[in-house]
Design a protein around this motif. Structure first.
Motif, short mmCIF file in Angstrom:
data_model
loop_
_atom_site.label_atom_id
_atom_site.label_comp_id
_atom_site.label_asym_id
_atom_site.label_seq_id
_atom_site.Cartn_x
_atom_site.Cartn_y
_atom_site.Cartn_z
N ASN A 58 48.14 43.53 62.68
CA ASN A 58 48.55 44.55 61.83
C ASN A 58 48.67 44.22 60.33
O ASN A 58 48.30 44.78 59.72
N GLU A 59 49.55 43.03 60.25
CA GLU A 59 49.96 42.74 58.81
C GLU A 59 48.72 42.36 58.15
O GLU A 59 48.45 42.60 57.06
N LYS A 60 47.81 41.41 58.78
CA LYS A 60 46.64 40.92 58.35
C LYS A 60 45.65 42.10 57.66
O LYS A 60 45.15 42.13 56.69
N ARG A 61 45.48 43.11 58.67
CA ARG A 61 44.58 44.25 58.45
C ARG A 61 45.21 44.95 57.30
O ARG A 61 44.62 45.53 56.47
N PHE A 62 46.69 45.04 57.01
CA PHE A 62 47.18 45.82 55.93
C PHE A 62 46.87 44.98 54.48
O PHE A 62 46.55 45.59 53.66
N GLU A 63 47.03 43.55 54.55
CA GLU A 63 46.85 42.87 53.59
C GLU A 63 45.38 43.09 53.11
O GLU A 63 44.98 42.97 51.92
N ALA A 64 44.43 42.94 54.10
CA ALA A 64 42.89 43.09 53.80
C ALA A 64 42.78 44.47 53.15
O ALA A 64 42.05 44.50 52.19
N ASN A 65 43.21 45.45 53.61
CA ASN A 65 43.07 46.98 53.22
C ASN A 65 43.58 46.90 51.72
O ASN A 65 43.11 47.68 50.90
N GLU A 66 44.87 46.37 51.41
CA GLU A 66 45.23 46.27 50.07
C GLU A 66 44.44 45.64 49.09
O GLU A 66 44.11 46.36 48.02
N LEU A 67 43.74 44.33 49.62
CA LEU A 67 43.00 43.74 48.88
C LEU A 67 41.72 44.57 48.63
O LEU A 67 41.04 44.33 47.48
N LYS A 68 41.46 45.23 49.45
CA LYS A 68 39.97 45.93 49.40
C LYS A 68 40.32 47.00 48.25
O LYS A 68 39.24 47.23 47.56
N THR A 69 41.27 47.66 48.28
CA THR A 69 41.41 48.66 47.24
C THR A 69 41.58 48.07 45.87
O THR A 69 40.88 48.63 44.83
N LYS A 70 42.14 46.83 45.90
CA LYS A 70 42.02 46.35 44.34
C LYS A 70 40.77 46.00 43.88
O LYS A 70 40.42 46.15 43.00
N LEU A 71 40.06 45.17 44.76
CA LEU A 71 38.86 44.76 44.55
C LEU A 71 37.85 45.80 44.24
O LEU A 71 36.81 45.79 43.30
N GLU A 72 37.85 47.03 44.88
CA GLU A 72 36.70 48.10 44.69
C GLU A 72 37.15 48.96 43.24
O GLU A 72 36.25 49.40 42.88
N LYS A 73 38.52 48.58 42.84
CA LYS A 73 38.85 49.16 41.43
C LYS A 73 38.28 48.38 40.10
O LYS A 73 38.09 48.66 39.22
N ILE A 74 37.77 46.92 40.59
CA ILE A 74 37.51 46.14 39.53
C ILE A 74 35.75 46.21 39.51
O ILE A 74 35.03 46.22 40.35
N ASN A 75 35.34 46.05 37.97
CA ASN A 75 34.01 46.02 37.79
C ASN A 75 33.89 44.80 36.86
O ASN A 75 34.42 44.71 35.80
N LEU A 76 33.19 43.70 37.44
CA LEU A 76 32.87 42.32 36.65
C LEU A 76 31.64 42.69 35.80
O LEU A 76 30.78 43.32 36.08
N SER A 77 31.78 41.98 34.65
CA SER A 77 30.70 41.92 33.46
C SER A 77 30.31 40.89 33.22
O SER A 77 31.26 39.82 32.86
N PHE A 78 29.16 40.16 33.23
CA PHE A 78 28.64 39.03 32.87
C PHE A 78 27.51 39.13 31.97
O PHE A 78 26.73 40.13 31.84
N LYS A 79 26.99 38.05 31.06
CA LYS A 79 25.82 38.20 30.17
C LYS A 79 24.90 37.14 30.56
O LYS A 79 25.67 35.94 30.75
N LEU A 80 23.76 37.23 30.53
CA LEU A 80 23.01 36.30 31.04
C LEU A 80 21.71 36.30 29.74
O LEU A 80 21.43 37.47 29.14
N LYS A 81 21.43 35.01 29.48
CA LYS A 81 20.21 34.78 28.59
C LYS A 81 19.24 35.13 29.23
O LYS A 81 18.72 34.92 30.21
N ALA A 82 18.33 36.15 28.48
CA ALA A 82 17.20 36.78 28.90
C ALA A 82 16.23 36.77 27.82
O ALA A 82 16.50 36.89 26.47
#
Length: 151
Positions: A58-82
């Motif tokens: 249960n503790e591992k599931r709770f931690e994974a769900n917390e991390l999931k909510t944090k990750l889904e709020k993040i938008n990463l941005s990268f620049k590539l040469k093209a």
């Protein structure tokens, strides 16, 4: 004879109560430390072990769900040469790997994730990409990665 398995064996899985012959139990399971005899004290011990494992799960599931909510709020941005080819198609000269994404998550957001948790990571197109991150058993997060053209 009833026994409680403390390790996986041919008789069954760990923490399972099984009925086996007395000779098999005494000559093999007990000598190999694969099982303990079934009695009131050992039954209580098994219940305690199962309860502790359930709490850890249960503790591992709770931690994974917390991390999931944090990750889904993040938008990463990268620049590539093209560059723009003669036929009008954008040609990308590099790509974004799992290592780039993990470094970005750790440096900017303080999140450390195992590289094996990432699925479908080789990004070599301009635009928005979705990265699936396996956090724990059936818990997955979707990370949005925006790739822009570097001028």
């Amino acid at each position: 004879m009833k026994v409680i398995l403390i390790k996986d064996s041919n008789a069954g899985k760990k923490n399972q109560i099984v009925e086996v012959s007395a000779g098999y139990a005494t000559n093999f399971l007990f000598r190999q430390n694969l099982a303990i005899p079934y009695n009131k004290d050992n039954e209580k011990f098994l219940k305690d072990v199962l309860e502790k494992e359930r709490e850890i799960e249960n503790e591992k599931r709770f931690e994974a769900n917390e991390l999931k909510t944090k990750l889904e709020k993040i938008n990463l941005s990268f620049k590539l040469k093209a560059s723009l080819r003669k036929d009008g198609i954008i040609s990308v000269h590099s790509s974004i790997s799992a290592k780039n994404i993990l470094n970005e998550l750790e440096e900017k957001h303080g999140l450390k994730i195992d590289r094996h948790a990432l699925e479908n990571v080789h990004i070599n197109t301009i635009g928005l990409s979705k990265i699936i991150i396996n956090l724990y058993k059936d818990i997955k997060a979707i990370l949005l990665v925006k790739v822009e053209k570097d001028e």
